[in-house]
Design an enzyme around this catalytic site. Structure first.
Site, PDB file in Angstrom:
ATOM      1  N   ILE A  90       0.825  -1.201   0.000  1.00 46.41           N
ATOM      2  CA  ILE A  90       0.000   0.000   0.000  1.00 46.41           C
ATOM      3  C   ILE A  90       0.862   1.255   0.000  1.00 46.41           C
ATOM      4  O   ILE A  90       0.613   2.199   0.720  1.00 46.41           O
ATOM      5  CB  ILE A  90      -0.961   0.011   1.210  1.00 46.41           C
ATOM      6  CG1 ILE A  90      -0.195  -0.339   2.486  1.00 46.41           C
ATOM      7  CG2 ILE A  90      -2.116  -0.930   1.004  1.00 46.41           C
ATOM      8  CD1 ILE A  90      -1.020  -0.317   3.746  1.00 46.41           C
ATOM      9  N   SER A  91       1.901   1.263  -0.805  1.00 51.61           N
ATOM     10  CA  SER A  91       2.809   2.399  -0.851  1.00 51.61           C
ATOM     11  C   SER A  91       2.095   3.650  -1.337  1.00 51.61           C
ATOM     12  O   SER A  91       1.308   3.607  -2.281  1.00 51.61           O
ATOM     13  CB  SER A  91       3.979   2.094  -1.790  1.00 51.61           C
ATOM     14  OG  SER A  91       4.770   3.248  -1.969  1.00 51.61           O
ATOM     15  N   PRO A  92       2.388   4.813  -0.718  1.00 54.42           N
ATOM     16  CA  PRO A  92       1.822   6.056  -1.207  1.00 54.42           C
ATOM     17  C   PRO A  92       2.520   6.540  -2.474  1.00 54.42           C
ATOM     18  O   PRO A  92       2.080   7.503  -3.100  1.00 54.42           O
ATOM     19  CB  PRO A  92       2.044   7.024  -0.053  1.00 54.42           C
ATOM     20  CG  PRO A  92       3.226   6.497   0.657  1.00 54.42           C
ATOM     21  CD  PRO A  92       3.150   5.000   0.506  1.00 54.42           C
ATOM     22  N   ASN A  93       3.613   5.885  -2.877  1.00 60.12           N
ATOM     23  CA  ASN A  93       4.327   6.261  -4.091  1.00 60.12           C
ATOM     24  C   ASN A  93       3.621   5.654  -5.297  1.00 60.12           C
ATOM     25  O   ASN A  93       4.039   4.638  -5.834  1.00 60.12           O
ATOM     26  CB  ASN A  93       5.788   5.788  -4.028  1.00 60.12           C
ATOM     27  CG  ASN A  93       6.544   6.429  -2.897  1.00 60.12           C
ATOM     28  OD1 ASN A  93       6.330   7.587  -2.592  1.00 60.12           O
ATOM     29  ND2 ASN A  93       7.421   5.674  -2.263  1.00 60.12           N
TER      30      ASN A  93
END
Length: 107
Positions: A90-93
């Site tokens: 669930i990376s914000p990148n």
């Protein structure tokens, strides 16, 4: 899982616990749970960091307590905490991980 997260299997809910003074009703703190990977900085950064959840707590406390020249960071009456929600990839990148020095992918 589809029942809770829909077709894309992503949890978009944010739970928030607000802590108030029982006598005055004034906000004393908050605890937030949200599904986001807490590390969004690249391997270029070599400093100790609370990364995005640490910065969110710092910024929220500063908003509630006043700027750091009025109330030093972490010393005000309002305390904010950002805990981890559902975990996974669930990376914000959303566009990938890019190194600041080269502009190339760090993945």
């Amino acid at each position: 899982r589809k029942k809770y997260f829909g077709d894309d299997n992503v949890d978009r809910n944010m739970d928030l616990l607000k802590i108030v003074d029982a006598k005055t009703g004034k906000a004393m703190g908050s605890l937030n749970w949200f599904a986001v990977h807490p590390t969004s900085m690249t391997s270029d950064y070599h400093l100790i960091s609370g990364d995005n959840k640490g910065y969110a707590a710092y910024a929220f406390e500063q908003e509630m307590n006043g700027p750091t020249w009025v109330q030093p960071a972490g010393r005000g009456p309002f305390v904010a905490g950002f805990a981890q929600g559902v975990s996974g990839d669930i990376s914000p990148n959303t566009r990938g991980d890019y190194c600041k020095n080269t502009g190339k992918s760090c993945e």
